[in-house]
Design a protein around this motif. Structure first.
Motif, mmCIF file in Angstrom:
data_model
loop_
_atom_site.group_PDB
_atom_site.id
_atom_site.type_symbol
_atom_site.label_atom_id
_atom_site.label_comp_id
_atom_site.label_asym_id
_atom_site.label_seq_id
_atom_site.Cartn_x
_atom_site.Cartn_y
_atom_site.Cartn_z
ATOM 1 N N ILE A 114 12.106 48.501 14.437
ATOM 2 C CA ILE A 114 13.612 48.194 13.833
ATOM 3 C C ILE A 114 13.339 49.284 12.493
ATOM 4 O O ILE A 114 12.216 49.595 11.991
ATOM 5 N N TYR A 115 14.675 49.975 12.357
ATOM 6 C CA TYR A 115 14.795 50.641 11.234
ATOM 7 C C TYR A 115 16.155 49.955 10.594
ATOM 8 O O TYR A 115 16.977 49.857 10.970
ATOM 9 N N GLU A 116 15.627 49.928 9.219
ATOM 10 C CA GLU A 116 16.607 49.181 8.302
ATOM 11 C C GLU A 116 17.771 49.514 8.346
ATOM 12 O O GLU A 116 18.233 51.029 8.241
ATOM 13 N N GLY A 117 19.173 48.889 8.717
ATOM 14 C CA GLY A 117 20.473 49.222 8.793
ATOM 15 C C GLY A 117 20.880 50.256 10.003
ATOM 16 O O GLY A 117 22.024 50.693 9.901
ATOM 17 N N ALA A 118 19.876 50.405 10.931
ATOM 18 C CA ALA A 118 20.226 51.458 12.118
ATOM 19 C C ALA A 118 20.404 50.489 13.301
ATOM 20 O O ALA A 118 19.473 49.747 13.709
ATOM 21 N N VAL A 119 21.419 50.920 14.191
ATOM 22 C CA VAL A 119 21.554 50.318 15.407
ATOM 23 C C VAL A 119 21.512 51.717 16.207
ATOM 24 O O VAL A 119 22.502 52.491 15.832
ATOM 25 N N SER A 120 20.974 51.837 17.284
ATOM 26 C CA SER A 120 21.124 52.870 18.315
ATOM 27 C C SER A 120 20.924 52.519 19.665
ATOM 28 O O SER A 120 20.171 51.711 20.197
ATOM 29 N N ASN A 121 21.671 53.142 20.598
ATOM 30 C CA ASN A 121 21.722 52.868 22.059
ATOM 31 C C ASN A 121 21.969 54.126 22.840
ATOM 32 O O ASN A 121 23.159 54.390 23.639
ATOM 33 N N ASP A 122 20.975 55.343 22.823
ATOM 34 C CA ASP A 122 21.114 56.223 23.653
ATOM 35 C C ASP A 122 19.869 56.614 24.335
ATOM 36 O O ASP A 122 19.001 55.906 24.050
ATOM 37 N N THR A 123 19.739 57.645 24.979
ATOM 38 C CA THR A 123 18.644 57.731 25.751
ATOM 39 C C THR A 123 17.343 58.401 25.225
ATOM 40 O O THR A 123 16.429 58.196 25.562
ATOM 41 N N GLU A 124 17.341 58.678 23.702
ATOM 42 C CA GLU A 124 16.458 58.995 23.103
ATOM 43 C C GLU A 124 15.932 57.844 22.254
ATOM 44 O O GLU A 124 14.568 57.808 22.050
ATOM 45 N N LEU A 125 16.733 57.312 21.637
ATOM 46 C CA LEU A 125 16.537 56.097 20.609
ATOM 47 C C LEU A 125 17.254 54.835 21.040
ATOM 48 O O LEU A 125 18.555 54.932 20.798
ATOM 49 N N VAL A 126 16.602 53.566 21.124
ATOM 50 C CA VAL A 126 17.108 52.400 21.186
ATOM 51 C C VAL A 126 16.970 51.448 20.068
ATOM 52 O O VAL A 126 15.528 51.420 20.172
ATOM 53 N N LEU A 127 17.464 51.126 19.185
ATOM 54 C CA LEU A 127 17.031 50.297 18.023
ATOM 55 C C LEU A 127 18.156 49.072 17.791
ATOM 56 O O LEU A 127 19.460 49.305 17.911
ATOM 57 N N PRO A 128 17.690 48.108 17.807
ATOM 58 C CA PRO A 128 16.258 47.688 17.669
ATOM 59 C C PRO A 128 15.502 47.806 19.179
ATOM 60 O O PRO A 128 16.267 47.961 20.054
ATOM 61 N N HIS A 129 14.336 47.789 19.188
ATOM 62 C CA HIS A 129 13.547 48.390 20.382
ATOM 63 C C HIS A 129 14.039 47.141 21.508
ATOM 64 O O HIS A 129 14.024 45.982 21.244
ATOM 65 N N PRO A 130 14.405 47.707 22.507
ATOM 66 C CA PRO A 130 15.067 46.928 23.534
ATOM 67 C C PRO A 130 13.872 46.025 24.133
ATOM 68 O O PRO A 130 14.577 44.727 24.894
ATOM 69 N N GLN A 131 12.670 45.990 24.200
ATOM 70 C CA GLN A 131 11.610 45.204 24.890
ATOM 71 C C GLN A 131 11.176 44.211 23.701
ATOM 72 O O GLN A 131 10.391 43.314 24.089
ATOM 73 N N MET A 132 11.245 44.292 22.468
ATOM 74 C CA MET A 132 10.518 43.646 21.436
ATOM 75 C C MET A 132 10.554 42.315 21.275
ATOM 76 O O MET A 132 9.538 41.739 21.245
ATOM 77 N N LEU A 133 11.872 41.826 21.588
ATOM 78 C CA LEU A 133 11.731 40.116 21.649
ATOM 79 C C LEU A 133 11.411 39.557 23.117
ATOM 80 O O LEU A 133 11.430 38.430 22.963
ATOM 81 N N LYS A 134 10.936 40.265 23.744
ATOM 82 C CA LYS A 134 10.397 39.975 25.075
ATOM 83 C C LYS A 134 8.783 39.916 25.140
ATOM 84 O O LYS A 134 8.038 39.516 25.928
ATOM 85 N N ARG A 135 8.382 40.354 24.074
ATOM 86 C CA ARG A 135 6.954 40.837 24.035
ATOM 87 C C ARG A 135 6.103 39.821 22.940
ATOM 88 O O ARG A 135 6.080 40.397 21.616
ATOM 89 N N ALA A 136 5.352 38.878 23.415
ATOM 90 C CA ALA A 136 4.589 38.154 22.301
ATOM 91 C C ALA A 136 3.656 39.051 21.816
ATOM 92 O O ALA A 136 3.438 38.829 20.343
ATOM 93 N N PHE A 137 2.924 40.070 22.289
ATOM 94 C CA PHE A 137 2.200 40.773 21.420
ATOM 95 C C PHE A 137 2.507 41.666 20.407
ATOM 96 O O PHE A 137 1.919 42.222 19.767
ATOM 97 N N VAL A 138 4.206 41.828 20.465
ATOM 98 C CA VAL A 138 4.761 42.433 19.454
ATOM 99 C C VAL A 138 5.111 41.263 18.248
ATOM 100 O O VAL A 138 4.904 41.535 17.130
ATOM 101 N N LEU A 139 5.621 39.992 18.765
ATOM 102 C CA LEU A 139 6.125 39.117 17.953
ATOM 103 C C LEU A 139 5.012 38.327 17.193
ATOM 104 O O LEU A 139 5.276 37.907 16.144
ATOM 105 N N VAL A 140 3.807 37.895 17.728
ATOM 106 C CA VAL A 140 2.848 37.503 17.193
ATOM 107 C C VAL A 140 2.456 38.242 15.713
ATOM 108 O O VAL A 140 2.486 37.636 14.692
ATOM 109 N N PRO A 141 2.233 39.649 15.985
ATOM 110 C CA PRO A 141 1.748 40.250 14.712
ATOM 111 C C PRO A 141 2.868 40.549 13.718
ATOM 112 O O PRO A 141 2.746 40.286 12.596
ATOM 113 N N LEU A 142 4.024 40.556 14.210
ATOM 114 C CA LEU A 142 5.283 40.569 13.399
ATOM 115 C C LEU A 142 5.345 39.250 12.549
ATOM 116 O O LEU A 142 5.899 39.487 11.347
ATOM 117 N N GLY A 143 5.446 38.111 13.256
ATOM 118 C CA GLY A 143 5.376 36.873 12.703
ATOM 119 C C GLY A 143 4.301 36.462 11.320
ATOM 120 O O GLY A 143 4.708 36.021 10.469
#
Length: 161
Positions: free
Chosen positions: A101-130
């Motif tokens: 995640i980058y504050e205030g940024a949304v992107s959806n192109d071949t180089e950069l997708v924000l927020p990260h497209p798989q972030m909300l499906k990955r417990a190994f990301v969300l547990v430390p984020l929590g």
């Protein structure tokens, strides 16, 4: 200055040192300071093409003057300097640094997708984020419902004796 959240993972070599070194390197990027980090979590590999070692994962929050693309480029540079090879998608790695995640940024192109497209499906990301964002909301991204639905049984706080 903007806040950004990064997810780090390592399952090759000295995993803890790899993550520690990467966090240090992030703080040395121009105009960038690490302001928060989660504990390390040991996790089983997810959606991988082959047999792999367990990962160590961590999330960090940075304040940065870099643009989202420049920060991503810095992350790729750190990965390359630490020996990351990109041969097979989701292969083992010395270090992986994802711009989540980058504050205030949304992107959806071949180089950069924000927020990260798989972030909300990955417990190994969300547990430390929590751990960092106990409300379940990180820079206006509400992940609380997704975290409550995910299987977190294979994610353990890393205790290094």
């Amino acid at each position: 200055m903007n806040k950004a959240i990064l997810g780090l993972g390592s399952n090759l070599g000295k995993r803890k040192e790899n993550i520690t070194d990467a966090v240090y390197a992030l703080g040395r990027l121009p105009g960038t300071t690490v302001i928060a980090s989660s504990s390390l979590y040991e996790t089983k590999p997810v959606d991988v093409p082959n047999e792999q070692n367990d990962y160590l994962n961590e999330c960090v929050v940075v304040m940065t003057e870099l643009s989202p693309r420049a920060l991503l480029g810095g992350c790729f540079g750190i990965e390359a300097a630490m020996g990351r090879e990109r041969r097979i998608q989701h292969d083992s790695r010395t270090i992986d640094i994802d711009l989540l995640i980058y504050e205030g940024a949304v992107s959806n192109d071949t180089e950069l997708v924000l927020p990260h497209p798989q972030m909300l499906k990955r417990a190994f990301v969300l547990v430390p984020l929590g751990e960092i964002f106990s409300t379940g909301v990180a820079l206006d991204v509400d992940f609380s419902k997704e975290l409550s639905r995910l299987d977190t049984s294979g994610i353990d706080l890393f205790i290094n004796n």
